[in-house]
Write a protein that holds these residues in place. Structure first.
Motif, PDB file in Angstrom:
ATOM      1  N   SER A 145      39.786  48.634  37.396  1.00  7.14           N
ATOM      2  CA  SER A 145      40.522  49.610  36.370  1.00  7.14           C
ATOM      3  C   SER A 145      41.558  50.202  36.925  1.00  7.14           C
ATOM      4  O   SER A 145      42.456  50.793  36.281  1.00  7.14           O
ATOM      5  N   GLU A 146      41.775  50.104  38.146  1.00  5.28           N
ATOM      6  CA  GLU A 146      43.000  50.755  39.077  1.00  5.28           C
ATOM      7  C   GLU A 146      44.232  50.090  39.028  1.00  5.28           C
ATOM      8  O   GLU A 146      45.336  50.538  38.668  1.00  5.28           O
ATOM      9  N   VAL A 147      44.143  48.832  39.258  1.00  3.79           N
ATOM     10  CA  VAL A 147      45.427  47.928  39.379  1.00  3.79           C
ATOM     11  C   VAL A 147      45.010  46.621  38.989  1.00  3.79           C
ATOM     12  O   VAL A 147      43.937  45.943  38.779  1.00  3.79           O
ATOM     13  N   PRO A 148      45.803  45.747  38.256  1.00  5.52           N
ATOM     14  CA  PRO A 148      45.888  44.554  38.026  1.00  5.52           C
ATOM     15  C   PRO A 148      45.614  43.530  39.224  1.00  5.52           C
ATOM     16  O   PRO A 148      45.678  44.012  40.368  1.00  5.52           O
ATOM     17  N   SER A 149      44.636  42.418  38.953  1.00  4.05           N
ATOM     18  CA  SER A 149      44.656  41.552  40.207  1.00  4.05           C
ATOM     19  C   SER A 149      45.784  41.017  40.726  1.00  4.05           C
ATOM     20  O   SER A 149      47.061  40.759  40.012  1.00  4.05           O
ATOM     21  N   VAL A 150      45.998  41.047  42.201  1.00  2.00           N
ATOM     22  CA  VAL A 150      47.125  40.504  42.664  1.00  2.00           C
ATOM     23  C   VAL A 150      46.692  39.086  42.956  1.00  2.00           C
ATOM     24  O   VAL A 150      47.640  38.287  43.562  1.00  2.00           O
ATOM     25  N   GLY A 151      45.638  38.224  42.406  1.00  2.00           N
ATOM     26  CA  GLY A 151      45.445  37.063  42.533  1.00  2.00           C
ATOM     27  C   GLY A 151      46.604  36.119  42.152  1.00  2.00           C
ATOM     28  O   GLY A 151      46.936  35.272  42.773  1.00  2.00           O
ATOM     29  N   PRO A 152      47.148  36.144  40.970  1.00  2.00           N
ATOM     30  CA  PRO A 152      48.185  35.385  40.603  1.00  2.00           C
ATOM     31  C   PRO A 152      49.542  35.563  41.510  1.00  2.00           C
ATOM     32  O   PRO A 152      50.251  34.538  41.538  1.00  2.00           O
ATOM     33  N   PHE A 153      49.648  36.772  42.040  1.00  2.00           N
ATOM     34  CA  PHE A 153      50.840  36.729  43.112  1.00  2.00           C
ATOM     35  C   PHE A 153      50.464  35.680  44.489  1.00  2.00           C
ATOM     36  O   PHE A 153      51.237  35.010  44.920  1.00  2.00           O
ATOM     37  N   VAL A 154      49.315  35.673  44.820  1.00  2.00           N
ATOM     38  CA  VAL A 154      48.910  35.008  45.754  1.00  2.00           C
ATOM     39  C   VAL A 154      48.915  33.497  45.313  1.00  2.00           C
ATOM     40  O   VAL A 154      49.777  32.853  46.229  1.00  2.00           O
ATOM     41  N   LEU A 155      48.505  33.081  44.134  1.00  2.00           N
ATOM     42  CA  LEU A 155      48.813  31.531  43.907  1.00  2.00           C
ATOM     43  C   LEU A 155      50.268  31.222  43.818  1.00  2.00           C
ATOM     44  O   LEU A 155      50.882  30.249  43.887  1.00  2.00           O
ATOM     45  N   SER A 156      50.944  32.262  43.308  1.00  2.00           N
ATOM     46  CA  SER A 156      52.445  31.968  43.096  1.00  2.00           C
ATOM     47  C   SER A 156      53.031  31.846  44.310  1.00  2.00           C
ATOM     48  O   SER A 156      54.075  30.783  44.599  1.00  2.00           O
ATOM     49  N   VAL A 157      52.844  32.522  45.451  1.00  2.00           N
ATOM     50  CA  VAL A 157      53.299  32.298  46.811  1.00  2.00           C
ATOM     51  C   VAL A 157      52.935  31.065  47.413  1.00  2.00           C
ATOM     52  O   VAL A 157      53.743  30.367  47.882  1.00  2.00           O
ATOM     53  N   LEU A 158      51.657  30.642  47.159  1.00  2.00           N
ATOM     54  CA  LEU A 158      50.973  29.362  47.661  1.00  2.00           C
ATOM     55  C   LEU A 158      51.513  28.135  46.585  1.00  2.00           C
ATOM     56  O   LEU A 158      50.704  27.349  46.992  1.00  2.00           O
ATOM     57  N   GLU A 159      52.244  28.119  45.678  1.00  2.00           N
ATOM     58  CA  GLU A 159      52.676  27.121  44.849  1.00  2.00           C
ATOM     59  C   GLU A 159      53.020  25.915  45.797  1.00  2.00           C
ATOM     60  O   GLU A 159      53.641  26.106  46.869  1.00  2.00           O
ATOM     61  N   PRO A 160      52.550  24.723  45.420  1.00  2.00           N
ATOM     62  CA  PRO A 160      52.849  23.369  46.278  1.00  2.00           C
ATOM     63  C   PRO A 160      54.465  23.341  46.715  1.00  2.00           C
ATOM     64  O   PRO A 160      54.816  23.027  47.787  1.00  2.00           O
ATOM     65  N   VAL A 161      55.315  23.672  45.610  1.00  2.00           N
ATOM     66  CA  VAL A 161      56.899  23.499  45.907  1.00  2.00           C
ATOM     67  C   VAL A 161      57.427  24.436  46.888  1.00  2.00           C
ATOM     68  O   VAL A 161      58.077  24.048  47.864  1.00  2.00           O
ATOM     69  N   THR A 162      56.622  25.532  46.811  1.00  2.00           N
ATOM     70  CA  THR A 162      57.203  26.836  47.759  1.00  2.00           C
ATOM     71  C   THR A 162      56.413  26.403  49.092  1.00  2.00           C
ATOM     72  O   THR A 162      57.334  26.494  50.119  1.00  2.00           O
TER      73      THR A 162
ATOM     74  N   GLU B 206      53.250  35.410  36.212  1.00  2.00           N
ATOM     75  CA  GLU B 206      52.020  35.951  36.349  1.00  2.00           C
ATOM     76  C   GLU B 206      51.911  36.931  37.770  1.00  2.00           C
ATOM     77  O   GLU B 206      51.551  38.012  37.933  1.00  2.00           O
ATOM     78  N   GLY B 207      52.661  35.911  38.693  1.00  2.00           N
ATOM     79  CA  GLY B 207      52.563  36.667  40.250  1.00  2.00           C
ATOM     80  C   GLY B 207      53.493  37.864  40.131  1.00  2.00           C
ATOM     81  O   GLY B 207      52.844  38.856  40.920  1.00  2.00           O
ATOM     82  N   MET B 208      54.593  38.028  39.519  1.00  2.00           N
ATOM     83  CA  MET B 208      55.362  38.948  39.631  1.00  2.00           C
ATOM     84  C   MET B 208      54.863  40.285  38.820  1.00  2.00           C
ATOM     85  O   MET B 208      54.893  41.299  39.453  1.00  2.00           O
ATOM     86  N   GLU B 209      54.223  39.908  37.727  1.00  2.00           N
ATOM     87  CA  GLU B 209      53.677  40.919  36.886  1.00  2.00           C
ATOM     88  C   GLU B 209      52.496  41.684  37.598  1.00  2.00           C
ATOM     89  O   GLU B 209      52.289  42.901  37.944  1.00  2.00           O
ATOM     90  N   SER B 210      51.749  40.968  38.264  1.00  2.00           N
ATOM     91  CA  SER B 210      50.659  41.568  38.948  1.00  2.00           C
ATOM     92  C   SER B 210      51.011  42.283  40.382  1.00  2.00           C
ATOM     93  O   SER B 210      50.626  43.382  40.781  1.00  2.00           O
ATOM     94  N   ASP B 211      52.109  41.842  41.104  1.00  2.00           N
ATOM     95  CA  ASP B 211      52.712  42.534  42.169  1.00  2.00           C
ATOM     96  C   ASP B 211      53.171  43.621  41.800  1.00  2.00           C
ATOM     97  O   ASP B 211      52.993  44.889  42.364  1.00  2.00           O
TER      98      ASP B 211
END
Length: 375
Positions: free
Chosen positions: A121-138, A186-191
């Motif tokens: 309830s405090e903050v959104p998950s930063v899971g999407p940020f983790v996945l966006s940083v670890l995108e295969p192209v990156t 989604e990653g930027m939003e979660s961060d």
């Protein structure tokens, strides 16, 4: 003892052995990243959280919840062992119904930041940020750093070499709005969401400010949080046309989406906000953008620029964990954009060249800090 190649020093066999172990650690450190990625994709933090008041789960219960074939149990144990070592989960010994000893896992502050589905309830998950940083192209861009460094004719970043179209990160982001683009949004939003519960501590920052422009604000997450915390604010998200087109339906009385180019001009406002934008720009680009900010806020006499970035690099004062995180993030910037992590002196040079006279740096949350820049 063993003489080193450098006649001025002596390297012992023990030192070489430790050096070899250090190389092993670093050449395989990506294993920790991939274990983290698998935990996010499998939703393991939520499974543990939903287990009940104790919020712990045995290995076999986790296998069942994940619907993993029993034959993969030992493989999952090995993944979890890495994540426990990395501080993502806790591990204690427990006993099953047959009184046999087994692994029991729990949450840590790190894995609590990965909770989804309203579990945090405090903050959104930063899971999407983790996945966006670890995108295969990156990740592919990291593979190409060595060749990129050697070739003077290389494009601006290794990321250009990592995709078939030869595009930079932002162009690739705009072209691939489905898939990569969605995940990066989604990653930027979660961060940004991690700052939600600390904004109340910055009330004085927004006193006297009635209008604010979030440059590169994407889906408007940061502005929405600011409006919730400070209802008097009139906010505008200033971004590229394709971003504005995708979000124009979110216009409200206090939030507007405006298309434009920050390298050309920036709309007038009491405050101009950048959240993880200038770290993606070179020094020259940052100076040009900030000069445009100087013109946008100079007409009302009370304006300022607000920059939310990772706190300045200070190798002498930063704790090891914080320094390593900043250095690794700087490598991400090197691989994907033209910007970099900066020291206090680096920022100072940019601000003064852009025509600003003073600034203040205040830590916010995690690595991030607020830099207030004044004309």
């Amino acid at each position: 003892m063993m003489s080193s190649i450098n006649d001025n020093t002596i390297t012992t066999t023990q030192q070489l052995s430790l050096g070899y172990v250090n190389l092993y650690k670093h050449m395989l450190s990506y294993a920790s990243s991939m274990a983290l990625k698998s935990a996010v994709e499998l939703g393991i933090p939520d499974i543990i959280f939903n287990k009940g008041k104790a919020q712990t789960i045995s290995l076999h219960e986790l296998v069942s919840a994940l619907q993993i074939p029993p034959s993969r149990t030992n493989f999952l144990r090995r993944v979890m062992r890495v994540l426990v070592h990395s501080g993502i989960f806790t591990n204690e010994k427990g006993y099953n119904d047959d009184k046999e000893e087994e692994e029991v896992y729990g949450l840590t502050p790190s894995s609590k930041l990965l909770l989804t589905n309203g579990n945090n309830s405090e903050v959104p998950s930063v899971g999407p940020f983790v996945l966006s940083v670890l995108e295969p192209v990156t990740v592919t861009a990291f593979h190409l750093i060595g060749n990129w460094l050697k070739n003077e004719d290389s494009p601006a970043t290794p990321f250009h070499l990592a995709n078939d179209d030869g595009l930079g990160l932002y162009e690739y982001w705009g072209k691939n709005t489905d898939g990569f683009g969605d995940r990066l949004n989604e990653g930027m939003e979660s961060d940004s969401g991690t700052l939600k519960f600390v904004l109340k501590n910055f009330k004085s920052t927004f006193e006297g400010i009635t209008t604010l422009v979030d440059v590169g604000g994407n889906t408007g997450t940061m502005c929405k949080m600011l409006i919730e915390a400070f209802p008097h604010l009139k906010c505008s998200v200033f971004d590229l046309p394709y971003v504005v087109e995708a979000n124009s339906h979110n216009n409200t009385e206090n939030l507007k989406f405006i298309e434009g180019d920050m390298f050309q001009t920036i709309p007038e406002a009491d405050a101009i906000l950048f959240k993880l934008v200038l770290c993606g720009c070179s020094d020259d680009e940052s100076i040009k953008i900030l000069k445009n900010c100087r013109e946008a806020i100079s007409r009302n006499g009370k304006g300022k620029v607000l920059i939310i970035e990772n706190n300045v690099i200070n190798s002498e004062k930063d704790e090891l964990l914080e320094l390593e995180a900043k250095l690794y993030f700087d490598m991400l910037l090197l691989a994907s954009v033209t910007g970099r992590e900066r020291s206090k002196k680096d920022w100072e040079n940019i601000f003064f060249q852009a025509g600003f006279t003073h600034y203040e740096i205040t830590p916010m949350f995690g690595l991030e800090a607020l830099i207030e820049v004044f004309p």
